[in-house]
Design a protein around this motif. Sequence first.
Motif, PDB file in Angstrom:
ATOM      1  N   GLU A  98     -38.970  11.564 -58.747  1.00 37.98           N
ATOM      2  CA  GLU A  98     -38.073  11.943 -59.829  1.00 37.98           C
ATOM      3  C   GLU A  98     -38.220  13.430 -60.129  1.00 37.98           C
ATOM      4  N   TRP A  99     -39.459  13.884 -60.140  1.00 39.52           N
ATOM      5  CA  TRP A  99     -39.719  15.287 -60.466  1.00 39.52           C
ATOM      6  C   TRP A  99     -39.173  16.201 -59.372  1.00 39.52           C
ATOM      7  N   GLY A 100     -39.376  15.805 -58.107  1.00 34.35           N
ATOM      8  CA  GLY A 100     -39.004  16.702 -57.022  1.00 34.35           C
ATOM      9  C   GLY A 100     -37.539  16.627 -56.645  1.00 34.35           C
ATOM     10  N   LEU A 101     -36.920  15.474 -56.853  1.00 36.35           N
ATOM     11  CA  LEU A 101     -35.616  15.256 -56.258  1.00 36.35           C
ATOM     12  C   LEU A 101     -34.562  14.825 -57.281  1.00 36.35           C
ATOM     13  N   GLY A 118     -32.175   9.843 -47.390  1.00 34.52           N
ATOM     14  CA  GLY A 118     -33.054  10.711 -46.612  1.00 34.52           C
ATOM     15  C   GLY A 118     -34.507  10.423 -46.909  1.00 34.52           C
ATOM     16  N   LEU A 119     -34.801  10.219 -48.205  1.00 31.14           N
ATOM     17  CA  LEU A 119     -36.171   9.884 -48.595  1.00 31.14           C
ATOM     18  C   LEU A 119     -36.615   8.589 -47.932  1.00 31.14           C
ATOM     19  N   SER A 120     -35.691   7.615 -47.870  1.00 35.37           N
ATOM     20  CA  SER A 120     -36.084   6.332 -47.282  1.00 35.37           C
ATOM     21  C   SER A 120     -36.409   6.502 -45.800  1.00 35.37           C
ATOM     22  N   LEU A 121     -35.669   7.372 -45.108  1.00 41.55           N
ATOM     23  CA  LEU A 121     -35.977   7.603 -43.689  1.00 41.55           C
ATOM     24  C   LEU A 121     -37.356   8.214 -43.532  1.00 41.55           C
TER      25      LEU A 121
ATOM     26  N   GLY B 326     -37.151  14.646 -39.692  1.00 39.86           N
ATOM     27  CA  GLY B 326     -36.160  15.723 -39.685  1.00 39.86           C
ATOM     28  C   GLY B 326     -34.853  15.271 -40.305  1.00 39.86           C
ATOM     29  N   LEU B 327     -34.401  14.083 -39.909  1.00 42.92           N
ATOM     30  CA  LEU B 327     -33.132  13.596 -40.437  1.00 42.92           C
ATOM     31  C   LEU B 327     -33.223  13.395 -41.948  1.00 42.92           C
ATOM     32  N   ILE B 332     -31.903  15.478 -47.555  1.00 35.22           N
ATOM     33  CA  ILE B 332     -32.316  16.016 -48.846  1.00 35.22           C
ATOM     34  C   ILE B 332     -31.896  17.474 -48.972  1.00 35.22           C
ATOM     35  N   ALA B 333     -32.085  18.239 -47.891  1.00 32.20           N
ATOM     36  CA  ALA B 333     -31.751  19.665 -47.957  1.00 32.20           C
ATOM     37  C   ALA B 333     -30.261  19.862 -48.166  1.00 32.20           C
ATOM     38  N   VAL B 334     -29.463  19.060 -47.467  1.00 33.54           N
ATOM     39  CA  VAL B 334     -28.022  19.234 -47.599  1.00 33.54           C
ATOM     40  C   VAL B 334     -27.574  18.963 -49.027  1.00 33.54           C
TER      41      VAL B 334
END
Lengths: 308, 383
Positions: A98-101, A118-121, B326-327, B332-334
Motif C-alpha cells: 500500500e505504501w509503495g504502490l 504486475g505485483l502478482s507476477l 521483468g514483466l 508497475i513502471a508503466v
Amino acid sequence: MFGDYSIGDLGAIFAMQGFAGLILFSVYVLMALGLAIIFGQMGVINMAHGEFMILGAYVTWMTSNAFQAYLPSLFPGYFFVAMILAFIAAGALGMLVEWGLIRHLYKRPLDTLLATWGLSLILQQAYRSIFGAREVGVELPQWMLGSKQITDTIEVPINGIFVMCLTFLITAAVAYVMYKSRWGRQVRAVVQNRVMAGAVGINTEKVDRYTFGLGCGIAGIAGSAFTMIGSTGPTSGQLYIVDTFLVVVFGGAASLFGTIASAFSISQAQSTMEFFMSGSMAKVLTLLAIVAILMMRPQGLFALKVRK
Amino acid sequence: MESPRFLSRSDLIGLAALALLLVVILPLSLDVFRLNLVAKYLTYSFVALGLVLCWGFGGILSLGQGVFFGLGGYGMAMYLKLEASSVANTKIQSTPGIPDFMDWNQITQLPLFWQPFHSLTLTILAILIVPTVFAYLIGAAMFKRRVGGVYFAIITQAIAAILTILIIGQQGYTGGINGITDLRTLKGWDIRPDHAKVVLYFVEVAFLFGCILLALFVRHAKLGRILVAMREKEDRVRFSGYSVANFKIFAFCLAAMFAAIGGAMFTLNVGFMSPSFVGIVPSIEMVIYTAVGGRLSIFGAVYGTLLVNFAKTSLSESFPQLWLFGLGALFIAVVLIFPNGLAGIWRDHVQPLIDRLISKRKSGSDHSNGKSFGPIADGTPAE
C-alpha cells in the motif's frame, strides 16, 4: 439419472454434496472477505489477492516444518500459530505494498488493476525461486484427519468442519471490527467521503494503510486454511482470483452480507451441479449464470443505494 | 487539438516509418525463423490496436480480448483442421474424415457447428462476424445498463475464464488443452515451408496496415472525438444528446474484430491454436502491450507489442527466471512512471529534441511544430 438410487441414498448424496458445498462456501467466504474489504470498501482492485493467500499458505507450510523439526510435542497445535504468523506476514506485506504502490493510484482504479497484476507476477516468480516450482502439501496433525460419521450413510471430514468454524469466527470478527469498532467507523467514513473524513481529524492515509493490511492479512489466513484442504504451488493464487472477484461483485461490492450470501449461492450451485455433470461444465454453468445475473443486475445482489 | 483531417502529416510520417521497419528492415535483416516470430508478435498487435481504440480512447478496459483473439484463431484453425483431416489423410482412424482429436474422444460424426468450416468463405465470414456479434451482445448487455469501468473489466475477465474452461473441458469438440494442432494447407497451399511463412508475414503486415488506417480514420472522424469526450466526461456527452452506450459498443466491437483478425493470422503463422492464448493471462498481457506502447497511440500499440515480446523472448531464452520479474516490474513502471507509455516518452522527450533540431536548421521560418506523436494525447487519461 435418479433411477439407480433409492430415496435414502439420494438424501445422503444431497447431504454430502451440500456439505461439500458448505466447505466450498467457507473457502469462498475466506477468499472473498479480504477482497470485500479491499475492493468493496476501498475500491482498489487487488489482482495480487491470490498471491497474498499463497503467502499465507507458504507461511503455514514453513511453520509446520519448523514444528516438526524443533517442537514435535506441540505439533498438534501448530496450526493456530501458523495462522497468526500468516496473518502478520500477509498483512505486513500488504501494508508495504500500500505504501509503495497503491497509495499513488487511488484515483485510477483501472491502473491499480494493472499494477497489482504486475505485483502478482513478481510474487509468483519469487515463490518459485524461493520454494521451488513443485506444489507443497502440509502434514495435518492427527486430530484433524479422518471424518465424523453422522448417520450410516453420511460422513463429513473433520478438516472441513474446522475450516467452517474458522470461517465463522473470522467473519464474525471482521463484521465486529467493521461495524462496531471505532476503527471500522473511521474506515467507513473514509470510504464514503475521504475529504470530510480528513477534515474531522481522521488520518485517512493511516486508515487506508491498515485497511489494506487487514484485507491482505485475512487473505493470508485464508491461504493458511487452504493448506488443510489442498496443496499449494507458486501459481495457485491465479486460480482463485476470478472466482473471488465474482463472489465480491455478485454480492454487491460494498456489502459484507452480500459477499457471504453470494459465496453461499455460488458454492451451493456449483457443488450441486458437480454431481450431475463434469466439474468443468459445472464451473462453466455457474460462472455463466453469475455473468448473466450481473448483466441484469449490475450492482450485485445487495447493493447499497447511494446517490452519485 | 489536431485538425480533424484524415491522415495528418505526423500520421503519414508514422505510417512511413512503420512501413519501413516492417516491410524493409525486418524482412531484410532477420532469417525466416525470426521473421516468423515477428509475425507471431504482430498478431498480438492487432489486439493492442483494438485496445487503443476501446481502452485508450473509449476508456473501456476489456480484460477479455483473448476471447476474441481465440474465436478468430479457432475459426481459422477449424477450417485448416478440416482440410488436413480429409478422408485420405485420416484412413487409419476408426472414423475417417473427422479431426484426429474427435476420433480419440470417440466422436463418430462431425459436430454441427464444425460444418460451416468446410468452406473458406464461410470461415472468413465467421472469423469476422462471430467475435463481433459476441462483443455486441456483451457490450449491449453491459453498456446499455451503464456498467463500465472496473465491473466491465472483471466481467470480461470472467468470460475469458469461462471460454478457457469450456474449451479445455469439451475436449472432443475443441481439441482440449492441446488445442487444434497439425494444420497443413490452406486451399491446398502448404503453410508450413519457409517461403509460405514469408508470404504470410507480408499478408499479415498488409492486414495490419489496413487496421491501422481504419483506426486512424475512426480517431479523426467525429466518432473518435466523441469517444475521447466520453472517456473524459461521460455525463456531459450523454446530456449533449449522444447515445453513449452505442459508441462504446461500437468501439468494443471494432476492437473485437481486430483481435479476431489477429487470432486468425496467428493460426496461419504459428500453425496451431490452443486455449493458452484465450484465457486471463494472455488477455492481460495484451493489455500491457498497449500500455507499454502508450494507450493513446495507434502506432505505439505496434511498437509496444514488438518491444515487450522481443524482451520476453530474449529474456526467457537466456534468463527464464528473470522474465516474470521483468514483466511484473514493467506493469508497475508503466502505471506509476510512464502512464502514456513509449508514445508519451517520445512526445515528451524525443519529439521536442527533434523539433528543436529542425527549427535550428530552419532558423527564421516560423515553424512551431508542437504536434504530438500520440494522437489526442492531452495529459494522462482520466479514469
